[in-house]
Scaffold this motif. Structure first.
Motif, PDB file in Angstrom:
ATOM      1  N   ARG A 239       1.020  -2.667  -5.392  1.00 23.05           N
ATOM      2  CA  ARG A 239       1.193  -2.764  -4.039  1.00 23.05           C
ATOM      3  C   ARG A 239       2.127  -3.858  -3.431  1.00 23.05           C
ATOM      4  O   ARG A 239       2.733  -3.727  -2.791  1.00 23.05           O
ATOM      5  CB  ARG A 239      -0.267  -3.262  -3.407  1.00 23.05           C
ATOM      6  CG  ARG A 239      -0.454  -3.254  -2.242  1.00 23.05           C
ATOM      7  CD  ARG A 239      -1.642  -3.878  -1.539  1.00 23.05           C
ATOM      8  NE  ARG A 239      -2.643  -3.646  -2.053  1.00 23.05           N
ATOM      9  CZ  ARG A 239      -3.821  -2.759  -1.441  1.00 23.05           C
ATOM     10  NH1 ARG A 239      -3.268  -2.104  -0.114  1.00 23.05           N
ATOM     11  NH2 ARG A 239      -4.819  -2.253  -1.502  1.00 23.05           N
TER      12      ARG A 239
ATOM     13  N   ASP B  30      -5.803   4.589   6.072  1.00 18.08           N
ATOM     14  CA  ASP B  30      -6.175   3.324   5.948  1.00 18.08           C
ATOM     15  C   ASP B  30      -5.260   2.530   5.473  1.00 18.08           C
ATOM     16  O   ASP B  30      -5.278   1.426   5.793  1.00 18.08           O
ATOM     17  CB  ASP B  30      -7.799   3.435   5.124  1.00 18.08           C
ATOM     18  CG  ASP B  30      -9.027   3.964   5.810  1.00 18.08           C
ATOM     19  OD1 ASP B  30      -8.719   4.392   7.019  1.00 18.08           O
ATOM     20  OD2 ASP B  30     -10.060   3.984   5.336  1.00 18.08           O
ATOM     21  N   ASP B  31      -4.656   2.893   4.152  1.00 23.24           N
ATOM     22  CA  ASP B  31      -3.643   2.101   3.551  1.00 23.24           C
ATOM     23  C   ASP B  31      -2.603   2.948   3.250  1.00 23.24           C
ATOM     24  O   ASP B  31      -2.374   3.064   2.065  1.00 23.24           O
ATOM     25  CB  ASP B  31      -4.470   1.663   2.259  1.00 23.24           C
ATOM     26  CG  ASP B  31      -3.789   0.425   1.413  1.00 23.24           C
ATOM     27  OD1 ASP B  31      -2.580   0.107   1.893  1.00 23.24           O
ATOM     28  OD2 ASP B  31      -4.543  -0.076   0.823  1.00 23.24           O
TER      29      ASP B  31
END
Lengths: 194, 194
Positions: free
Chosen positions: B20, B100-101
């Protein structure tokens, strides 16, 4: 070339060459005019903006890609046969373009994607053609569909792997024809009166 | 952290954080080891290569995304109800992760795409689950399907707009729920004995 004999189709052909040569990010109206040996004002006389020209050349490409669909639509075959042929014609046309000239295909995919208006018009046109076949099937008692509009959209969505450029990399895989046949079988079982 | 208590799951969680933070192009095993405060040898003891680690973290993400599917598979509801719930659980799970992400979702989509082995295993797993529901429907006399293997693949393909990340941008559009319902209706009409 004198401006007097400049037709929209000549401009669109030149625009396609320019798009292929420079890519959609760099191609300009001046490049198109230069390729035709005319002033950019001559191009603007037919297409009021760069956006209008890009949309027109994209629309022409989509129309050419789908020319065969009209023939299938006009046929007098049973609705099930026509729907299968229509989905097959769409798949083969897209696949041929993707495999024969991958660069030009990628150029047009990027152009289509940049105009949500072109995409929406395109999808509405194709769903409308499916709707015509569904309605014909209902009228002839061959199909059952409680909500023909929703059914037409569902058929379009169900076949998305076989017409949406996002799946182009899958179109040359072994087994893709079998997958397509199985999908058509499932769709027709869902539509045909038994 | 001492190497003694280092579990594969801790490594995979650290790998996800590193992915990430640095993105899949830049993330290295050394970054993962540094985040855990261990030597890269400790990571290699569990995962023999960077590729093995990337595939394991991708597989864990896919497994987590599909955890709910097992519950639907295990239910005793009629096959038609289960198939609709299974397709809905897959769609909702993918959509939740994408919305959401979005960054982590994009990271994993790029990781999944880079390993054709992971993709093929993933697709085979999902088609296999659909096959279980189709077989149950046949055994209970609820479904008719001349070729259950081809039918399971066709159901997976028909729903591709609602589970393939290539279509993630469409998942927040108004009307997407109606489209999904219409698609499930069509699939079930194609399967259910009338």
């Amino acid at each position: 070339m004198t401006d007097g004999i400049l037709t929209p189709d000549q401009i669109l052909s030149a625009a396609q060459d320019v798009l292929r040569r420079y890519g959609p990010a760099k191609a300009t109206v001046v490049d198109v005019a230069r390729a035709l040996g005319v002033s950019h004002g001559s191009v603007y006389r037919h297409f009021p903006s760069k956006t209008a020209l890009r949309e027109a050349v994209t629309q022409r490409w989509l129309d050419q890609a789908h020319a065969e669909l009209a023939t299938v639509l006009a046929s007098d075959a049973p609705a099930g046969v026509r729907l299968r042929e229509w989905l097959g014609a769409l798949f083969r046309s897209k696949r041929k373009r993707a495999l024969d000239d991958p660069e030009l295909f990628a150029t047009y995919v990027s152009l289509v994607t940049e105009s949500s208006q072109v995409v929406e018009g395109h999808v509405a046109d194709l769903v409308g053609q499916i709707r015509q076949i569904v309605d014909a099937g209902l009228a002839r008692g061959e199909f059952a569909a409680p909500d023909p509009a929703a059914t037409a959209r569902a058929v379009f969505d169900a076949a998305v792997r076989f017409h949406n450029p996002a799946h182009a990399a899958e179109w040359s895989r072994p087994g893709i024809e079998d997958d397509f046949t199985a999908l058509c079988d499932l769709i027709l079982l869902g539509l045909e009166v038994r």
